[in-house]
Each structure stands twice: as C-alpha cells, then as structure tokens.
Write an enzyme that holds these catalytic residues in place. Structure first.
Site, mmCIF file in Angstrom:
data_model
loop_
_atom_site.group_PDB
_atom_site.id
_atom_site.type_symbol
_atom_site.label_atom_id
_atom_site.label_comp_id
_atom_site.label_asym_id
_atom_site.label_seq_id
_atom_site.Cartn_x
_atom_site.Cartn_y
_atom_site.Cartn_z
ATOM 1 N N SER A 1 5.759 112.822 3.903
ATOM 2 C CA SER A 1 4.460 113.215 4.439
ATOM 3 C C SER A 1 4.668 113.781 5.831
ATOM 4 C CB SER A 1 3.545 111.983 4.480
ATOM 5 O OG SER A 1 2.330 112.304 5.121
ATOM 6 N N LYS B 1 4.382 116.640 1.289
ATOM 7 C CA LYS B 1 2.936 116.444 1.503
ATOM 8 C C LYS B 1 2.601 116.931 2.894
ATOM 9 C CE LYS B 1 0.325 112.203 2.494
ATOM 10 N NZ LYS B 1 0.111 110.810 2.039
ATOM 11 N N LYS C 1 -0.492 117.563 5.840
ATOM 12 C CA LYS C 1 -1.831 117.126 6.230
ATOM 13 C C LYS C 1 -2.679 118.371 6.440
ATOM 14 C CE LYS C 1 -1.093 112.649 6.525
ATOM 15 N NZ LYS C 1 -1.891 111.615 5.840
ATOM 16 N N ASP D 1 -2.975 116.307 2.037
ATOM 17 C CA ASP D 1 -3.763 115.098 2.315
ATOM 18 C C ASP D 1 -4.760 115.403 3.424
ATOM 19 O OD1 ASP D 1 -4.754 112.573 2.744
ATOM 20 O OD2 ASP D 1 -2.836 111.640 3.269
ATOM 21 N N GLU E 1 -5.187 114.876 -1.694
ATOM 22 C CA GLU E 1 -5.403 113.463 -1.410
ATOM 23 C C GLU E 1 -6.625 113.263 -0.511
ATOM 24 O OE1 GLU E 1 -1.750 111.555 -0.219
ATOM 25 O OE2 GLU E 1 -2.784 109.880 0.740
ATOM 26 N N ASP F 1 -6.790 107.670 -1.714
ATOM 27 C CA ASP F 1 -6.043 106.796 -0.814
ATOM 28 C C ASP F 1 -7.049 105.818 -0.200
ATOM 29 O OD1 ASP F 1 -4.719 105.667 1.389
ATOM 30 O OD2 ASP F 1 -3.927 107.537 2.173
ATOM 31 N N LYS G 1 -1.015 101.653 -1.575
ATOM 32 C CA LYS G 1 -0.358 101.047 -0.420
ATOM 33 C C LYS G 1 -0.645 99.563 -0.513
ATOM 34 C CE LYS G 1 -1.298 105.091 2.494
ATOM 35 N NZ LYS G 1 -1.872 105.624 3.747
ATOM 36 N N GLY H 1 2.317 105.282 2.408
ATOM 37 C CA GLY H 1 2.919 104.628 3.570
ATOM 38 C C GLY H 1 1.944 104.461 4.710
HETATM 39 O O1 OSB Z 1 -3.017 109.072 4.614
HETATM 40 O O2 OSB Z 1 -1.201 108.506 3.671
HETATM 41 C C1 OSB Z 1 -1.884 108.621 4.678
HETATM 42 C C2 OSB Z 1 0.208 107.844 7.747
HETATM 43 C C3 OSB Z 1 -0.678 107.090 8.467
HETATM 44 C C4 OSB Z 1 -1.924 106.841 7.956
HETATM 45 C C5 OSB Z 1 -2.305 107.382 6.745
HETATM 46 C C6 OSB Z 1 -1.420 108.153 6.020
HETATM 47 C C7 OSB Z 1 -0.143 108.398 6.554
HETATM 48 C C8 OSB Z 1 0.827 109.244 5.896
HETATM 49 C C9 OSB Z 1 2.289 109.002 6.165
HETATM 50 O O3 OSB Z 1 0.529 110.191 5.203
HETATM 51 C C10 OSB Z 1 2.826 107.841 5.414
HETATM 52 C C11 OSB Z 1 4.195 107.414 5.892
HETATM 53 O O4 OSB Z 1 5.067 108.263 6.052
HETATM 54 O O5 OSB Z 1 4.368 106.197 6.096
HETATM 55 MG MG MG Z 2 -3.466 109.550 2.672
#
Ligand code: OSB
Ligand code: MG
Length: 376
Positions: A136, A162, A164, A189, A214, A239, A263, A291
């Site tokens: 991500s 992924k 953002k 996402d 997402e 999520d 998660k 994560g």
């Molecule tokens: O939306 O999945 C998410 C990180 C922090 C809060 C929310 C998210 C994320 C990530 C990264 O997308 C997840 C990771 O690398 O641990």
């Molecule tokens: Mg997410």
C-alpha cells in the site's frame, strides 16, 4: 491458562516515510505493546495499533490504553481461560473498542499457542507456509514520485500495488499509471473520501480495470456502498465499514462489496477474524489481510492469520524494513519475491526484543492485582 500479570508499554516509533492518506498523515506512531504473563511464566505479546487521532476509526492510542487498563484487562486477569476463543465472549459487554480488545486477545492467543506447543498460525487454523504480499503506497507529493515508488516496489517483487486516492488525485493518476505500467495488479483505496455525488467519477474508474476500489464511501456505510456496487463493474472492497462478522453478513445481504479487507485489530481480534474468514469462504467472498502500519508484533499476528486458506488475494503486510528503522521483533518480517515465509517456531514465531522495548518505552504500566471490573 490464567494471566497473572499484564504490562502495557507505549513507545513512539518514527516511520521511515510519513504515510499519507485522504484522512491524514502518520509519521510518529504510538505503538502500544502488551506483555501478558501466565501463571506458568509463559509470556504472550499483543500490540495496540490505533493511531493518535481518531481519523481512520474512532479509536486512538489513548482510548486503547484507557479501555485496556480500566475494562478489558480486569476481565481477563486471574481468570481461568480454557481457550482464547472465550475472550471474544468475555468482552461482549464492552461496546466496540475493537483495537483495544484485539491487542490483549492477541497476547492471549500467543500464550495459548506456546502452551500447546504450536505456531500461532497453526493454533488459528492456518495451513499455508508462505503468504502473498502486495504493498500500500501512500499519497505522494507528485505523480512522478508515485511512479518511482511503484517502479521500486514492482522490482522488489510485491504482488499487487495499492495506491491511495482522494478527490483531485484519482482518475488522472490511475490513467497515468495504466499508461506507464500497463496491466499490473492495481487497486485504489479512498479511505471514505467520496460520496454518491461522485458517482460519475467513480464510474469512470471502471475503464481502468482496477482489481478493486477500497472503501470509497463513508466509514460506517453499507447501504450506499450497495447502491454503488450495483452500478460499478469494479469490485468494491470494504475496510472501515467492517468491524465484525455481523457487518460482513449485512454487507453480503445488501451486496455492499465483493471483497473484504480483514484487519484483526479492526474486528476486535483473531477469533472474530477467523469467523469472518470462515464466512467469506462459505459465501465466496474474496479476502485479504490489511494493515495498520503495525510494528513487529502486530505484523506477526497478520502473518499468522494470513496463513488461513481463505485469504485469496495478496495482503498489505509489507516487510518491517519498509516502515521502520528498527523493528521490535527479530528476525524482522521479510518479504522475498512477494512472499513471507510463515515462521515455524512456536507462538508468534519471532523473538520480541524486550530490552529494546524497555529502553524505548515512554510509559510502562504493570497490572497484576485482582482488579474489580467497573460497572457491569
Ligand atoms: O486503509 O488500509 C488502510 C494504513 C493506515 C490506515 C489505514 C490503511 C493503511 C494502509 C497501509 O493502507 C497498510 C499497511 O501498510 O500497514
Ligand atoms: Mg483501507
């Protein structure tokens, strides 16, 4: 098993690069470490993963500590627990606070795995010996920087990219990535940055054949996601909206998503995560492990749950060194050619660096007395 002492540590860990999403930036993470000792001296570890601000979900590092110290730990301390699945039921009187529940429940699972001489993965029901990993990538200052990061991660072998997105940094970005990188496994996402007013824009994303989008809509919504999924070809992955098995059942009933990002911390622990896993398998819903920018203990729990056979897509559990200068476990979590080997040692399978935690902690709370549970 019976816990006789629980120690809570808080420490600040600086990320190598700030992680930027539509809801904000994380750079210095407050990591909560839980050390749970049972009557035979076995030590289990858990991690509180909430951020300092309640911007992803409503929990924070401070609410986690409060709920753990004043409500959850008094429930489990000095109580005979035959199996960690019991903890989920014991916590039912406490509303939500999923990340707090998950932190201590995870430590109890670790104790249980060691007492029964198995890996945490096996204790949970995991069968895989390696797990597939994607990455991500947070929002970047410029598109060029994003392309460079994508290129680097593809070269490192990550199995899915992924990115953002947020309003103003979406269609054009996705279009440019497709142009440059072709048909790579790509998803986006939004962390709840859109509303149904953005429907035309979200529909335009269909052109770029993302693996999924997402959490495009509100963090607590299932109904509008169902309306959106009916008009989108791109699968929706939920999520934030999924905090329990009940939420997944409602999402399936309504048709709110085709994929679930699981998660452990967001759903209140491993027992709930297993139930969601089993239900997704039964319903044919694609599942992968998300994560929370975890330190090593949370990361080890993610590795263990990802070894269950129903995790059908690469997860977000990137290698420790991607996030941290020094992790709190050894060896660190390592991703090689897009895979993590599930450790074979009992319990977490990684050694927790206790003296590093002791030295780095800015707070240490030891709970060992019988504590009356407040107001049940
Ligand atoms: O939306 O999945 C998410 C990180 C922090 C809060 C929310 C998210 C994320 C990530 C990264 O997308 C997840 C990771 O690398 O641990
Ligand atoms: Mg997410």
């Amino acid at each position: 098993m019976k816990l006789t002492e629980v120690t809570l540590y808080t420490m600040k860990m600086r990320m190598k690069t700030p992680f930027i999403t539509s809801f904000g930036t994380v750079q210095d993470k407050t990591v909560i470490v839980i050390k749970a000792t049972d009557e035979t001296g076995v030590i289990g570890w858990g991690e509180g993963v909430a951020f300092d601000a309640p911007s992803y979900t409503e929990e924070t590092a401070k609410t986690t500590l409060h709920i753990l110290k004043d409500f959850l730990i008094p429930i489990v301390l000095h109580r005979e627990i035959a199996h960690p699945d019991e903890v989920n039921s014991l916590f039912q009187p406490i509303r939500r606070n999923m990340m707090a529940k998950s932190a201590i429940e995870g430590a109890i699972w670790d104790v249980y795995a060691q007492l029964t001489d198995q890996t945490l993965a096996t204790a949970i029901g995991g069968t895989r010996d390696k797990i597939a990993i994607g990455i991500s990538i947070g929002l970047q200052p410029t598109s060029e920087q994003l392309f460079q990061v994508i290129e680097k991660r593809l070269n490192e072998g990550y199995k899915r990219i992924k990115i953002k997105i947020k309003p103003g940094k979406d269609i054009e970005l996705v279009r440019a990535i497709r142009e440059r990188f072709g048909t790579i496994p790509l998803m986006a996402d939004a962390n709840s940055a859109y509303t149904m007013e953005d429907l035309p824009l979200l529909k335009e994303l269909d052109k770029y054949e993302l693996m999924m989008i997402e959490q495009p809509l509100a963090y607590d919504d299932l109904v509008e996601h169902a309306m959106l999924q009916k008009t989108l070809a791109t699968p929706i992955c939920l999520d934030e909206s999924i905090t329990s098995l009940a939420d997944v059942k409602r999402a399936v009933m309504l048709g709110s998503c085709k994929v679930v990002n699981l998660k452990i911390a967001r759903v209140g622990g491993i027992t709930e995560a297993k139930k969601i896993h089993d239900y997704c398998v039964e319903q044919g819903i694609n599942l992968w492990c998300g994560g929370m920018l975890e330190a090593g203990i949370g990361r080890a729990h993610a590795v263990a749950i990802s070894s269950l056979s129903g995790f059908t897509m690469p997860g977000d559990t990137a290698g420790s060194s991607h996030y941290w200068y020094e992790d709190i476990i050894e060896p660190e979590v390592v991703v090689e050619n897009g895979f993590i080997q599930v450790p074979k040692k009992t319990g977490l399978g990684y050694k927790v660096k206790q003296s590093f935690i002791e030295q780095s902690a800015d707070q240490k709370i030891v709970l060992s007395k019988r504590l009356g549970f407040i107001n049940t």
